[in-house]
Design a protein around this motif. Structure first.
Motif, PDB file in Angstrom:
ATOM      1  N   PRO A  88      -8.933   3.070   1.550  1.00  0.00           N
ATOM      2  CA  PRO A  88      -8.877   4.445   2.045  1.00  0.00           C
ATOM      3  C   PRO A  88      -8.990   5.453   0.911  1.00  0.00           C
ATOM      4  CG  PRO A  88      -6.709   3.427   2.064  1.00  0.00           C
ATOM      5  CD  PRO A  88      -7.672   2.344   1.737  1.00  0.00           C
ATOM      6  N   LYS A  89      -9.546   6.601   1.242  1.00  0.00           N
ATOM      7  CA  LYS A  89      -9.747   7.667   0.268  1.00  0.00           C
ATOM      8  C   LYS A  89      -8.486   8.499   0.120  1.00  0.00           C
ATOM      9  CE  LYS A  89     -12.561  11.776  -0.667  1.00  0.00           C
ATOM     10  NZ  LYS A  89     -13.639  12.673  -0.140  1.00  0.00           N
ATOM     11  N   LEU A  90      -8.095   8.729  -1.130  1.00  0.00           N
ATOM     12  CA  LEU A  90      -6.974   9.614  -1.430  1.00  0.00           C
ATOM     13  C   LEU A  90      -7.506  10.968  -1.891  1.00  0.00           C
ATOM     14  CD1 LEU A  90      -4.669   7.216  -3.510  1.00  0.00           C
ATOM     15  CD2 LEU A  90      -4.916   7.374  -1.031  1.00  0.00           C
ATOM     16  N   ASN A  91      -6.659  11.981  -1.810  1.00  0.00           N
ATOM     17  CA  ASN A  91      -7.044  13.319  -2.257  1.00  0.00           C
ATOM     18  C   ASN A  91      -6.382  13.719  -3.569  1.00  0.00           C
ATOM     19  OD1 ASN A  91      -8.722  14.006   0.063  1.00  0.00           O
ATOM     20  ND2 ASN A  91      -6.805  13.971   1.223  1.00  0.00           N
ATOM     21  N   ALA A  92      -5.518  12.856  -4.088  1.00  0.00           N
ATOM     22  CA  ALA A  92      -4.849  13.111  -5.374  1.00  0.00           C
ATOM     23  C   ALA A  92      -4.258  11.805  -5.876  1.00  0.00           C
ATOM     24  CB  ALA A  92      -3.753  14.166  -5.222  1.00  0.00           C
ATOM     25  N   ASP A  93      -4.038  11.728  -7.195  1.00  0.00           N
ATOM     26  CA  ASP A  93      -3.485  10.502  -7.775  1.00  0.00           C
ATOM     27  C   ASP A  93      -2.022  10.291  -7.445  1.00  0.00           C
ATOM     28  OD1 ASP A  93      -5.912   9.844  -8.857  1.00  0.00           O
ATOM     29  OD2 ASP A  93      -5.418  10.495 -10.905  1.00  0.00           O
ATOM     30  N   SER A 101      -1.461   2.547   2.480  1.00  0.00           N
ATOM     31  CA  SER A 101      -1.211   1.114   2.508  1.00  0.00           C
ATOM     32  C   SER A 101      -1.277   0.550   3.918  1.00  0.00           C
ATOM     33  CB  SER A 101       0.168   0.806   1.916  1.00  0.00           C
ATOM     34  OG  SER A 101       1.185   1.354   2.739  1.00  0.00           O
ATOM     35  N   GLY A 102      -1.416  -0.767   3.995  1.00  0.00           N
ATOM     36  CA  GLY A 102      -1.251  -1.528   5.225  1.00  0.00           C
ATOM     37  C   GLY A 102      -0.225  -2.608   4.941  1.00  0.00           C
ATOM     38  N   SER A 103       0.825  -2.722   5.765  1.00  0.00           N
ATOM     39  CA  SER A 103       1.961  -3.565   5.389  1.00  0.00           C
ATOM     40  C   SER A 103       2.623  -4.214   6.591  1.00  0.00           C
ATOM     41  CB  SER A 103       3.030  -2.743   4.656  1.00  0.00           C
ATOM     42  OG  SER A 103       2.500  -1.870   3.705  1.00  0.00           O
ATOM     43  N   LEU A 104       3.415  -5.262   6.311  1.00  0.00           N
ATOM     44  CA  LEU A 104       4.404  -5.762   7.245  1.00  0.00           C
ATOM     45  C   LEU A 104       5.774  -5.675   6.594  1.00  0.00           C
ATOM     46  CD1 LEU A 104       4.455  -9.625   7.328  1.00  0.00           C
ATOM     47  CD2 LEU A 104       2.557  -8.482   6.221  1.00  0.00           C
ATOM     48  N   TYR A 105       6.805  -5.466   7.417  1.00  0.00           N
ATOM     49  CA  TYR A 105       8.144  -5.172   6.935  1.00  0.00           C
ATOM     50  C   TYR A 105       9.158  -6.072   7.649  1.00  0.00           C
ATOM     51  CZ  TYR A 105       5.933  -0.462   6.332  1.00  0.00           C
ATOM     52  OH  TYR A 105       5.106   0.602   6.045  1.00  0.00           O
ATOM     53  N   VAL A 106      10.192  -6.486   6.943  1.00  0.00           N
ATOM     54  CA  VAL A 106      11.415  -6.982   7.566  1.00  0.00           C
ATOM     55  C   VAL A 106      12.509  -6.001   7.175  1.00  0.00           C
ATOM     56  CG1 VAL A 106      10.738  -9.401   7.659  1.00  0.00           C
ATOM     57  CG2 VAL A 106      11.896  -8.554   5.630  1.00  0.00           C
ATOM     58  N   GLY A 144      18.639  -1.776   8.840  1.00  0.00           N
ATOM     59  CA  GLY A 144      19.228  -0.540   8.326  1.00  0.00           C
ATOM     60  C   GLY A 144      18.530  -0.097   7.064  1.00  0.00           C
ATOM     61  N   ASP A 145      19.288   0.062   5.978  1.00  0.00           N
ATOM     62  CA  ASP A 145      18.706   0.514   4.719  1.00  0.00           C
ATOM     63  C   ASP A 145      18.218  -0.644   3.843  1.00  0.00           C
ATOM     64  OD1 ASP A 145      21.161  -0.502   4.032  1.00  0.00           O
ATOM     65  OD2 ASP A 145      21.941   1.365   3.175  1.00  0.00           O
ATOM     66  N   ASN A 146      18.230  -1.861   4.370  1.00  0.00           N
ATOM     67  CA  ASN A 146      17.655  -3.029   3.674  1.00  0.00           C
ATOM     68  C   ASN A 146      16.232  -3.240   4.151  1.00  0.00           C
ATOM     69  OD1 ASN A 146      20.238  -5.436   2.886  1.00  0.00           O
ATOM     70  ND2 ASN A 146      20.453  -3.233   3.067  1.00  0.00           N
ATOM     71  N   GLN A 147      15.322  -3.527   3.222  1.00  0.00           N
ATOM     72  CA  GLN A 147      13.924  -3.686   3.611  1.00  0.00           C
ATOM     73  C   GLN A 147      13.154  -4.494   2.579  1.00  0.00           C
ATOM     74  OE1 GLN A 147      10.637  -0.643   2.997  1.00  0.00           O
ATOM     75  NE2 GLN A 147      11.055  -0.266   5.169  1.00  0.00           N
ATOM     76  N   ILE A 148      12.234  -5.337   3.070  1.00  0.00           N
ATOM     77  CA  ILE A 148      11.190  -5.931   2.248  1.00  0.00           C
ATOM     78  C   ILE A 148       9.868  -5.557   2.891  1.00  0.00           C
ATOM     79  CG2 ILE A 148      10.205  -7.990   1.214  1.00  0.00           C
ATOM     80  CD1 ILE A 148      12.825  -9.430   1.710  1.00  0.00           C
ATOM     81  N   ARG A 149       8.920  -5.205   2.068  1.00  0.00           N
ATOM     82  CA  ARG A 149       7.615  -4.757   2.561  1.00  0.00           C
ATOM     83  C   ARG A 149       6.531  -5.400   1.704  1.00  0.00           C
ATOM     84  NH1 ARG A 149       5.802   1.463   1.699  1.00  0.00           N
ATOM     85  NH2 ARG A 149       3.634   1.328   2.413  1.00  0.00           N
ATOM     86  N   VAL A 150       5.499  -5.962   2.338  1.00  0.00           N
ATOM     87  CA  VAL A 150       4.377  -6.546   1.608  1.00  0.00           C
ATOM     88  C   VAL A 150       3.070  -6.142   2.288  1.00  0.00           C
ATOM     89  CG1 VAL A 150       5.733  -8.517   0.824  1.00  0.00           C
ATOM     90  CG2 VAL A 150       4.363  -8.722   2.896  1.00  0.00           C
ATOM     91  N   GLY A 151       2.009  -6.063   1.507  1.00  0.00           N
ATOM     92  CA  GLY A 151       0.715  -5.710   2.076  1.00  0.00           C
ATOM     93  C   GLY A 151      -0.271  -5.367   0.986  1.00  0.00           C
ATOM     94  N   TRP A 152      -1.222  -4.489   1.326  1.00  0.00           N
ATOM     95  CA  TRP A 152      -2.179  -3.970   0.349  1.00  0.00           C
ATOM     96  C   TRP A 152      -1.951  -2.463   0.210  1.00  0.00           C
ATOM     97  CZ3 TRP A 152      -5.039  -0.057   2.301  1.00  0.00           C
ATOM     98  CH2 TRP A 152      -5.377  -0.075   3.660  1.00  0.00           C
ATOM     99  N   GLY A 165       0.374   0.892   9.015  1.00  0.00           N
ATOM    100  CA  GLY A 165      -0.069   1.606   7.828  1.00  0.00           C
ATOM    101  C   GLY A 165       0.876   2.738   7.482  1.00  0.00           C
ATOM    102  N   GLU A 166       0.946   3.050   6.188  1.00  0.00           N
ATOM    103  CA  GLU A 166       1.773   4.166   5.732  1.00  0.00           C
ATOM    104  C   GLU A 166       1.035   4.934   4.653  1.00  0.00           C
ATOM    105  OE1 GLU A 166       6.131   3.773   5.026  1.00  0.00           O
ATOM    106  OE2 GLU A 166       5.628   4.430   2.995  1.00  0.00           O
TER     107      GLU A 166
END
Length: 284
Positions: free
Chosen positions: A60-65, A70-75, A78-86, A192-193
């Motif tokens: 995807p195109k960004l407009n600034a550095d 991203s595209g991800s999956l999460y477990v 609450g405030d605990n999280q693991i996230r992986v993707g591209w 995606g995020e």
């Protein structure tokens, strides 16, 4: 690393989207983080010990550095999280390549957590690919699609969370770093995020940079969505498990479906969007 680059990295590290508890198909107001995808719960035991998906890889195109997409999956719990993707994240990596990434926290990134292995917590056990692997090819609209299968899995309540890349174990997150996910997680997310600084007004693209309903050759998708239940085992995600289809101003998700007779797709959905000036209307 220059002082400006360091500030960009610190800002991006702190950015974290927290899903809102709205109806089953919500429209969230824009913020400096936008998410589009599926929030998954209602496992047989009420807990999760794994998540898996095959996702198309885009640039995807960004407009600034100081933005990312991203595209991800999460477990999550609450405030605990693991996230992986591209992810495309120049502020973190110094280039605009689409890269493999992971991220974890046990307090919503207040004091714990980081990208890849830039802090203690993730133990590398394989050199199949590096954790910041740059994908050599990305998908093209109307053209060839490239994808990757990623999985987070926990074999027993006392084991660590494992990361798999196309079926190969890359490493583990030590269970002791989590305050709530030491044994299992409460929910999953797939989607995606994007991130843009709060004072900016031109969000980046998500996924393929467009959203075309049921057009899988033009829109980012995830297929073969699956989960692990600590009591019942491994299953495909089903409609009854979708707690919420999360969307935001320019970023959409949908066309989710389960095809039990097609092992290629199983449970799948599409997501993405154009981004752009936050005060404008998005056209697809």
């Amino acid at each position: 690393m220059s002082k400006k680059q360091l500030q960009i990295v610190q800002n991006v590290q702190r950015a974290q989207y927290t899903p809102q508890k709205l109806d089953n198909h919500s429209y969230a107001a824009p913020s400096h983080n936008d998410f589009a995808g599926l929030l998954v719960g209602n496992s047989p035991s009420g807990r999760f010990t794994g998540a898996r998906a095959t996702m198309t890889i885009w640039k995807p195109k960004l407009n600034a550095d100081n933005q990312y997409s991203s595209g991800s999956l999460y477990v999550e719990d609450g405030d605990n999280q693991i996230r992986v993707g591209w992810i495309v994240n120049p502020g973190l990596y110094g280039d605009s390549r689409t890269r493999l990434f992971s991220r974890w926290t046990s307090d919503n990134y207040e004091k714990t957590g980081c990208y890849i292995n830039r802090c203690p917590g993730f133990v590398i056990t394989s050199n199949v690919v590096p954790l910041d692997y740059g994908f050599p090819q990305t998908s093209k609209s109307y053209g060839e699609q490239f994808d990757v299968t990623l999985e987070m899995h926990k074999g027993t309540p006392t084991s660590d969370w494992e990361l798999y890349y196309n079926g190969n174990l890359l490493g583990t997150w030590t269970r002791s770093i989590f305050s709530k996910m030491g044994e299992s997680a409460r929910q999953l997310r797939f989607g995606g995020e994007i991130y843009e600084p709060e004072n900016e007004d031109n969000s980046p693209q998500m996924g393929s940079g467009t959203f075309k309903y049921k057009k899988y050759d033009r829109t980012a998708y995830m297929r073969r969505l699956a989960y692990s239940d600590p009591v019942k085992g491994d299953f495909s995600v089903g409609d009854a498990m979708i707690l919420q289809v999360q969307e935001s101003r320019c970023f959409l998700a949908g066309a989710q479906a389960y095809n039990s007779g097609d092992d290629w797709w199983r449970y799948s959905f599409i997501y993405g969007g154009t981004g752009g000036p936050d005060h404008s209307r998005c056209v697809y």
